[in-house]
Design a protein around this motif. Structure first.
Motif, PDB file in Angstrom:
ATOM      1  N   SER A  16     -13.336   0.658  -1.990  1.00  0.00           N
ATOM      2  CA  SER A  16     -13.718   2.113  -1.778  1.00  0.00           C
ATOM      3  C   SER A  16     -15.243   2.144  -2.242  1.00  0.00           C
ATOM      4  CB  SER A  16     -12.829   3.053  -2.551  1.00  0.00           C
ATOM      5  OG  SER A  16     -13.317   4.440  -1.999  1.00  0.00           O
TER       6      SER A  16
ATOM      7  N   THR B 289      -8.397  -1.701  -5.332  1.00  0.00           N
ATOM      8  CA  THR B 289      -8.931  -0.701  -4.646  1.00  0.00           C
ATOM      9  C   THR B 289     -10.157  -0.734  -3.988  1.00  0.00           C
ATOM     10  OG1 THR B 289      -7.608   1.063  -6.001  1.00  0.00           O
ATOM     11  CG2 THR B 289      -9.406   1.842  -4.715  1.00  0.00           C
TER      12      THR B 289
ATOM     13  N   LYS C 135     -11.745  -5.050   2.616  1.00  0.00           N
ATOM     14  CA  LYS C 135     -12.076  -3.773   3.518  1.00  0.00           C
ATOM     15  C   LYS C 135     -11.211  -2.690   2.882  1.00  0.00           C
ATOM     16  CE  LYS C 135     -12.151  -6.942   7.408  1.00  0.00           C
ATOM     17  NZ  LYS C 135     -11.433  -7.246   8.794  1.00  0.00           N
ATOM     18  N   PRO C 136     -11.440  -1.512   3.054  1.00  0.00           N
ATOM     19  CA  PRO C 136     -10.589  -0.343   2.495  1.00  0.00           C
ATOM     20  C   PRO C 136      -9.299  -0.547   2.720  1.00  0.00           C
ATOM     21  CG  PRO C 136     -12.596   0.388   3.451  1.00  0.00           C
ATOM     22  CD  PRO C 136     -12.559  -0.982   3.722  1.00  0.00           C
ATOM     23  N   GLU C 137      -8.795  -1.145   3.737  1.00  0.00           N
ATOM     24  CA  GLU C 137      -7.463  -1.360   4.227  1.00  0.00           C
ATOM     25  C   GLU C 137      -6.582  -2.422   3.459  1.00  0.00           C
ATOM     26  OE1 GLU C 137      -9.982  -1.507   6.528  1.00  0.00           O
ATOM     27  OE2 GLU C 137      -9.784  -2.860   7.925  1.00  0.00           O
ATOM     28  N   ASN C 138      -7.639  -3.098   2.392  1.00  0.00           N
ATOM     29  CA  ASN C 138      -6.990  -4.115   1.753  1.00  0.00           C
ATOM     30  C   ASN C 138      -6.442  -3.459   0.237  1.00  0.00           C
ATOM     31  OD1 ASN C 138      -9.502  -6.472   2.817  1.00  0.00           O
ATOM     32  ND2 ASN C 138      -7.500  -6.428   3.659  1.00  0.00           N
ATOM     33  N   THR C 139      -6.756  -2.278   0.177  1.00  0.00           N
ATOM     34  CA  THR C 139      -6.183  -1.487  -1.017  1.00  0.00           C
ATOM     35  C   THR C 139      -4.840  -1.437  -1.024  1.00  0.00           C
ATOM     36  OG1 THR C 139      -8.212   0.111  -1.000  1.00  0.00           O
ATOM     37  CG2 THR C 139      -6.297   0.745  -2.120  1.00  0.00           C
ATOM     38  N   ALA C 140      -4.161  -2.002  -2.327  1.00  0.00           N
ATOM     39  CA  ALA C 140      -2.824  -1.890  -2.384  1.00  0.00           C
ATOM     40  C   ALA C 140      -2.673  -2.612  -3.816  1.00  0.00           C
ATOM     41  CB  ALA C 140      -2.063  -3.105  -1.292  1.00  0.00           C
TER      42      ALA C 140
ATOM     43  N   SER D 131      -4.428 -10.866   9.018  1.00  0.00           N
ATOM     44  CA  SER D 131      -5.360  -9.950   8.609  1.00  0.00           C
ATOM     45  C   SER D 131      -6.481 -10.501   7.601  1.00  0.00           C
ATOM     46  CB  SER D 131      -4.603  -8.615   8.139  1.00  0.00           C
ATOM     47  OG  SER D 131      -3.724  -8.760   7.196  1.00  0.00           O
TER      48      SER D 131
ATOM     49  N   ALA E 163       1.080  -1.240   0.026  1.00  0.00           N
ATOM     50  CA  ALA E 163      -0.170   0.058   0.003  1.00  0.00           C
ATOM     51  C   ALA E 163       0.921   1.162  -0.124  1.00  0.00           C
ATOM     52  CB  ALA E 163      -0.920   0.159   1.217  1.00  0.00           C
TER      53      ALA E 163
ATOM     54  N   LYS F 292       3.589   2.251   2.686  1.00  0.00           N
ATOM     55  CA  LYS F 292       3.630   1.129   3.731  1.00  0.00           C
ATOM     56  C   LYS F 292       4.928   0.024   3.088  1.00  0.00           C
ATOM     57  CE  LYS F 292      -0.683   1.192   5.825  1.00  0.00           C
ATOM     58  NZ  LYS F 292      -1.720   0.634   6.468  1.00  0.00           N
TER      59      LYS F 292
END
Length: 125
Positions: free
Chosen positions: A124, A122, A87-92, A63, A40, A43
Motif C-alpha cells: 500500500s 501489505t 502490487k496492492p493485490e498481493n496483500t495477504a 499472477s 487475502a 478470498k
C-alpha cells in the motif's frame, strides 16, 4: 517439536520488494517439497509458488511469474520467497507448507501436511 515459522512480511509500497523466509524446526527441509500460499481477506487460499525436494524444479502462479522467486538453502534449513514489483493485490497472509508425500512440488494446498502460522504482507502507498 515440528514447526514451520514464516518471517519477513510487512508493509511495502507498490513496486517494492520483500523476502519471506520459512524456517523449520524438527524437520530437515531438504527431505521435502515446500510451497508458499497466501490468503487475502474474503478470498480463498491460493498457491503462490513451490519447490521440489531437490530444488531443481519450481512452479509459480501465473499472477506472480517473473516477479517472485522461490529458493531453498538446505544448510540453513530455510526456504525463501523473493517478491519483487509488489502490487496492492498481493496483500495477504503468506504461509509456507511442507509436503510429506513425494519429492515433487505442487500448488495444491491439500497436498501439504504441515503449515506455518503465516506472515502478513501489505502492499500500500
Amino acid at each position: 517439536q515440528l514447526q514451520l515459522v514464516e518471517s519477513g512480511g510487512g508493509l511495502v509500497q507498490p513496486g517494492g520488494s520483500l523476502r519471506l523466509s520459512c524456517a523449520a524446526s524438527g524437520f530437515v527441509l531438504d527431505y521435502y517439497a515446500i510451497g508458499w500460499f497466501r490468503q487475502a481477506p474474503g478470498k480463498e487460499r491460493e498457491g503462490v509458488s513451490c519447490i521440489s525436494r531437490s530444488g531443481g524444479s519450481t512452479d509459480y502462479a501465473d499472477s506472480v511469474k517473473g516477479r517472485f522467486t522461490i529458493s531453498r538453502d538446505n544448510i540453513k534449513n530455510t526456504v525463501y520467497l523473493q517478491m519483487n514489483s509488489l502490487k496492492p493485490e498481493n496483500t495477504a497472509v503468506y504461509y509456507c507448507a511442507l509436503k510429506i508425500g513425494g519429492p515433487t512440488q505442487s500448488l495444491a494446498g491439500d497436498e501439504y501436511d504441515y503449515w506455518g502460522q503465516g506472515t502478513q504482507v501489505t502492499v500500500s502507498s
